[in-house]
Design a protein around this motif. Structure first.
Motif, PDB file in Angstrom:
ATOM      1  N   PRO A  27      11.393  28.960  -8.899  1.00 49.48           N
ATOM      2  CA  PRO A  27      10.554  27.707  -8.361  1.00 49.48           C
ATOM      3  C   PRO A  27      10.443  27.638  -6.815  1.00 49.48           C
ATOM      4  O   PRO A  27      11.412  28.018  -6.308  1.00 49.48           O
ATOM      5  N   LEU A 113      10.912  27.371 -15.556  1.00 48.43           N
ATOM      6  CA  LEU A 113      10.852  26.870 -14.199  1.00 48.43           C
ATOM      7  C   LEU A 113       9.584  27.700 -13.389  1.00 48.43           C
ATOM      8  O   LEU A 113       8.916  27.266 -12.472  1.00 48.43           O
ATOM      9  N   TRP A 149      15.162  20.986 -11.556  1.00 51.47           N
ATOM     10  CA  TRP A 149      14.638  21.378 -10.355  1.00 51.47           C
ATOM     11  C   TRP A 149      13.933  20.192  -9.475  1.00 51.47           C
ATOM     12  O   TRP A 149      13.210  19.482 -10.219  1.00 51.47           O
TER      13      TRP A 149
END
Length: 412
Positions: A27, A113, A149
């Protein structure tokens, strides 16, 4: 013929350009959470009709069990329906631009992600209901942490499909062994009895598992040791002949290489081992999973597409599909290992001939102060291993090791 260094570099660049770069698999920072957390939801109640499309890649037994779970969910929510769409797992691993439209997807945690960083997902926070306000079976999974995240959960753990090292029963018996080797010295003795066989065949798409193999036999620091890598893919001097590691085009190709006498073992997903009934030919060894980073142990979860019109319905379906009872049913019917380690204690039976307690230790070991490299440091090896496998010998072991050394130094 060995390719010149410049040609190898160009080949690697072309390979990487065909898909996301290794760094893009992680990410990237963003000003807002992907998909926009302020996106309007589909109302406070269940009065609005919703028809969800759910993209999954499962074996027939697991798919049938999930269909049954979905029907039960629909009976509790008459205004909501969900259509399961069977897809090829390899296709879902490709670019999200070519994927079929779906409100919910079943993705590997590593891919989740990547999709989140591309703005393709909604956070699960506030959308996937919890059981009675307490931590759900999914939240109890260590896989849940790797799906977080920037403070948000971008998926809900569903099951684990770990890599498994499978050994040829025929080759072991021919060498007089009743079980696979457990230590490097034992593996060396086994290989000396059939020097034409490599130690392991690993699919070219699974570079991280090749590094996990190095960690399994040579210690946690081995994946970041280019010299160890080069020694493992070089043909051995007498009395051995084949290299320790050889790349195969796919899981099927790796299995065929073992059957043809080219290797003692292969690395395949547990679901592949089970679906193709390989237990009569191969002995399953769970040790590779424990040597891999958590993110490379086959965690899968459900994610919500950022363009769905029915986020509340999607969250409700995911809660039903990942509930404790659902994970237990999917294990019993389809052999999918639960994402929640708490579900292993009461479970009976075994998968791939191993007790579930063994798989729990392999997938969810007590890490402590583990010296394993983070997955982010290992991902750049995947296109290198793919290029090495695709080169059909034109890319030398030394060139592979040098490319890996440059990648490691560039990320330091």
């Amino acid at each position: 013929m060995i390719l010149p260094g410049a040609v190898v570099l160009c080949a690697l660049l072309l390979l990487v350009q065909e898909g996301p770069s290794p760094v893009s698999l992680l990410p990237q920072p963003a000003d807002q959470p992907s998909g926009g957390i302020d996106r309007p939801q589909d109302g406070s109640g269940e009065s609005r009709e919703a028809r969800l499309r759910v993209s999954v890649s499962l074996g027939p037994e697991a798919l049938a069990a999930l269909e049954s779970i979905t029907e039960e969910w629909e009976s509790l929510h008459p205004q909501w329906q969900a259509e399961l769409i069977a897809v090829d797992a390899a296709g879902e691993r490709g670019s999200e631009a070519g994927a079929q439209p779906a409100d919910i997807r079943l993705l590997s945690n590593r891919d989740s992600l990547r999709w989140a960083s591309a703005g393709k997902l909604l956070p699960a926070d506030g959308l996937v209901p919890q059981d009675g306000g307490s931590a759900s079976a999914a939240e109890a999974s260590p896989f849940a942490q790797e799906l977080r995240w920037r403070g948000y959960a971008w998926g809900t753990p569903a099951y684990a499909d770990p890599p498994v090292l499978i050994w040829s029963r025929e080759a072991l018996h021919a060498a007089g062994w009743s079980k696979p080797p457990a230590a490097w010295a034992e593996l060396e003795r086994l290989r000396a009895q059939a020097p034409e066989r490599a130690a392991a065949a690993i699919p070219s798409a699974d570079g991280v598992h090749a590094l996990a193999w190095l960690a399994r036999w040579h210690g946690e620091g081995a994946p970041l040791d280019p010299a160890r890598l080069e020694a493992s893919v070089l043909p051995r001097p007498a009395p051995l002949q084949a290299p320790d590691l050889t790349a195969a085009g796919s899981a099927a190709a790796a299995v065929e290489l073992v059957r043809g006498g080219g290797s003692f073992s292969a690395v395949v997903p547990l679901s592949y081992y089970r679906s193709y009934g390989l237990g009569s030919e191969f002995v399953a060894d769970e040790s590779l999973s424990a040597a891999a980073p958590l993110s490379a142990r086959g965690g899968y979860g459900y994610v919500i597409a950022s363009d769905t019109e029915f986020p509340a319905a999607a969250g409700s379906w995911i809660a039903a599909a990942t509930a404790r009872s659902a994970q237990e049913r999917l294990r019993e019917a389809g052999g999918l290992l639960p994402a929640n380690p708490g579900l292993y204690a009461a479970a009976e039976g075994a998968e791939a001939g191993l007790p579930l307690s063994i798989w729990k230790q392999a997938i969810f070991p007590e890490e402590g102060s583990s010296g394993k490299p983070e997955l982010g440091r290992l991902l750049p090896f995947e296109p290198l291993w793919a290029a090495y496998g695709a080169s059909a010998g034109a890319m030398s072991p030394h060139q592979l090791a040098q490319a890996w050394k440059q990648s490691i130094e560039g990320s330091s």
